[in-house]
Design a protein around this motif. Structure first.
Motif, PDB file in Angstrom:
ATOM      1  N   GLY A 195       0.855  -1.185   0.000  1.00  0.00           N
ATOM      2  CA  GLY A 195       0.000   0.000   0.000  1.00  0.00           C
ATOM      3  C   GLY A 195       0.890   1.233   0.000  1.00  0.00           C
ATOM      4  O   GLY A 195       1.897   1.256  -0.705  1.00  0.00           O
ATOM      5  N   VAL A 210      -1.934  11.185   4.565  1.00  0.00           N
ATOM      6  CA  VAL A 210      -2.530   9.840   4.714  1.00  0.00           C
ATOM      7  C   VAL A 210      -2.711   9.544   6.202  1.00  0.00           C
ATOM      8  O   VAL A 210      -1.814   9.808   6.998  1.00  0.00           O
ATOM      9  CB  VAL A 210      -1.586   8.787   4.091  1.00  0.00           C
ATOM     10  N   GLU A 213      -3.282   4.743   9.881  1.00  0.00           N
ATOM     11  CA  GLU A 213      -3.638   3.324   9.664  1.00  0.00           C
ATOM     12  C   GLU A 213      -3.575   2.930   8.182  1.00  0.00           C
ATOM     13  O   GLU A 213      -3.581   1.753   7.842  1.00  0.00           O
ATOM     14  CB  GLU A 213      -5.017   2.989  10.272  1.00  0.00           C
ATOM     15  N   SER A 214      -3.530   3.951   7.300  1.00  0.00           N
ATOM     16  CA  SER A 214      -3.429   3.639   5.871  1.00  0.00           C
ATOM     17  C   SER A 214      -1.987   3.575   5.395  1.00  0.00           C
ATOM     18  O   SER A 214      -1.731   3.268   4.223  1.00  0.00           O
ATOM     19  CB  SER A 214      -4.181   4.685   5.049  1.00  0.00           C
ATOM     20  N   SER A 243      -0.808  -4.158   3.279  1.00  0.00           N
ATOM     21  CA  SER A 243      -1.354  -2.835   3.517  1.00  0.00           C
ATOM     22  C   SER A 243      -1.582  -2.662   5.007  1.00  0.00           C
ATOM     23  O   SER A 243      -2.153  -3.534   5.647  1.00  0.00           O
ATOM     24  CB  SER A 243      -2.669  -2.711   2.760  1.00  0.00           C
ATOM     25  N   GLY A 244      -1.140  -1.487   5.537  1.00  0.00           N
ATOM     26  CA  GLY A 244      -1.127  -1.358   6.982  1.00  0.00           C
ATOM     27  C   GLY A 244      -0.215  -2.457   7.513  1.00  0.00           C
ATOM     28  O   GLY A 244       0.838  -2.739   6.926  1.00  0.00           O
TER      29      GLY A 244
END
Ligand SMILES: NC(=O)c1ccc[n+]([C@@H]2O[C@H](COP(=O)([O-])OP(=O)(O)OC[C@H]3O[C@@H](n4cnc5c(N)ncnc54)[C@H](O)[C@@H]3O)[C@@H](O)[C@H]2O)c1
Length: 289
Positions: A195, A210, A213-214, A243-244
């Protein structure tokens, strides 16, 4: 005691490549660090110690990669893993907004497709050369390959249309090549799709925009790589969304055909054609004679 493993890390001078090099060096691997950034790459190799060395390499050039493979082979005498991580985003805009006022005869210049060359062609070159060199590994021929694609190769975003395409191509290439590489070459190839990771490829202002958590920690990426490269891990053709802090195998989400068997047949290997293109039968148990 068995000799330590040998890996190639491309794009090793920064971001995920640097994190991968640091992690695997700490695990006792011998590493060739490849990058176009000579100064930073050499400094990193020095920092990581005598089991690593830097090789100047532009992955978008077959000749440059071939020379880097030869240098790596000469130094270590084997290649257990390719960590094909180097990547860039697009260098020109396919939307050509700035040429909107052009007269019809005034055709805009060709796009700069360096992103496709580095992110897709670079992977194809690297894999073909890995096949060649891994065939010569002393003891048991074969090895492992992990490629850094991107979530953008699965869920495209509009800022980077060329990048989306190049990363999607990488994912599809791995899905299509994995079975034959495993069966015929004892090579296990998998794909890591990050991510948003705080590295030099994206502006710091975008990182700041952002929510935490992203953001994907570098550690999530090294964990995904370490899983694929662990002894005894026999996954191949696996696509990992990273992601994360989550690493998810998304291979089961491969699209199914709406028209069932008739459409499935269109992508089932017919061995005479495979042989015509590649020079020998596929070896796939599902291939049609
Ligand atoms: N950072 C993110 O949010 C993100 C998200 C998804 C995927 N990725 C992918 O992760 C990989 C690593 O990127 P990063 O985020 O660490 O970026 P980065 O810019 O920090 O590092 C990329 C490295 O690749 C090197 N490089 C560029 N062109 C090269 C070439 N032609 N030959 C050899 N080396 C070259 C650069 O010099 C640099 O050291 C890339 O494939 C990128 O597309 C990044």
């Amino acid at each position: 005691m068995a000799e330590s493993k040998v890996g190639i890390v491309t794009g090793a001078a920064s971001g995920m490549g640097k994190a991968l090099a640091t992690h695997f060096a700490s695990q006792g691997w011998r590493l060739a660090l490849w990058d176009v950034n000579v100064k930073v790459g050499e400094e990193l190799a020095k920092e990581l110690g005598p089991n690593t060395f830097f090789v100047q390499c532009d992955v978008s050039s077959y000749e440059s990669q071939a020379n880097a493979y030869l240098a790596t082979w000469t130094k270590f005498g084997r290649i257990d893993a390719l960590l094909a991580n180097a990547g860039i985003v697009e260098r020109s805009s396919i939307f050509i907004f700035k040429y909107r006022g052009n007269k019809v005869e005034d055709v805009p210049p060709a796009p700069n497709l360096a992103c496709t060359d580095v992110d897709y062609k670079g992977v194809l070159y690297g894999v073909q050369l890995a096949i060649h060199f891994m065939r010569h590994n002393p003891g048991k021929p074969g090895g492992k390959i992990v490629v850094t694609a991107s979530n953008a190769g699965i869920h495209p975003h509009s800022s980077y249309p060329e990048y989306n395409g190049a990363k999607a191509a990488v994912i599809q290439f791995i899905r299509g090549a994995a079975d034959v590489l495993r069966i015929k070459e004892n090579i296990y190839i998998n794909c890591v799709c990050p991510g948003i990771v705080h590295t030099n490829i994206i502006p710091p202002e975008m990182v700041a925009a952002v929510s935490p958590e992203s953001l994907t920690p570098l550690d999530t990426i090294t964990q995904a790589y370490a899983g694929c490269l662990a002894d005894g891990d026999t996954r191949s053709g696996v696509i990992l969304e990273c992601s994360g802090k989550q690493i998810s195998d998304i291979e089961h989400e491969r699209l199914t055909f709406k028209n069932g068997v008739p459409s499935t047949r269109s992508v089932t290997v017919w061995d005479p054609l495979f042989k015509q293109i590649h020079g020998e039968p596929s070896g796939l148990p599902t291939a049609l004679p």
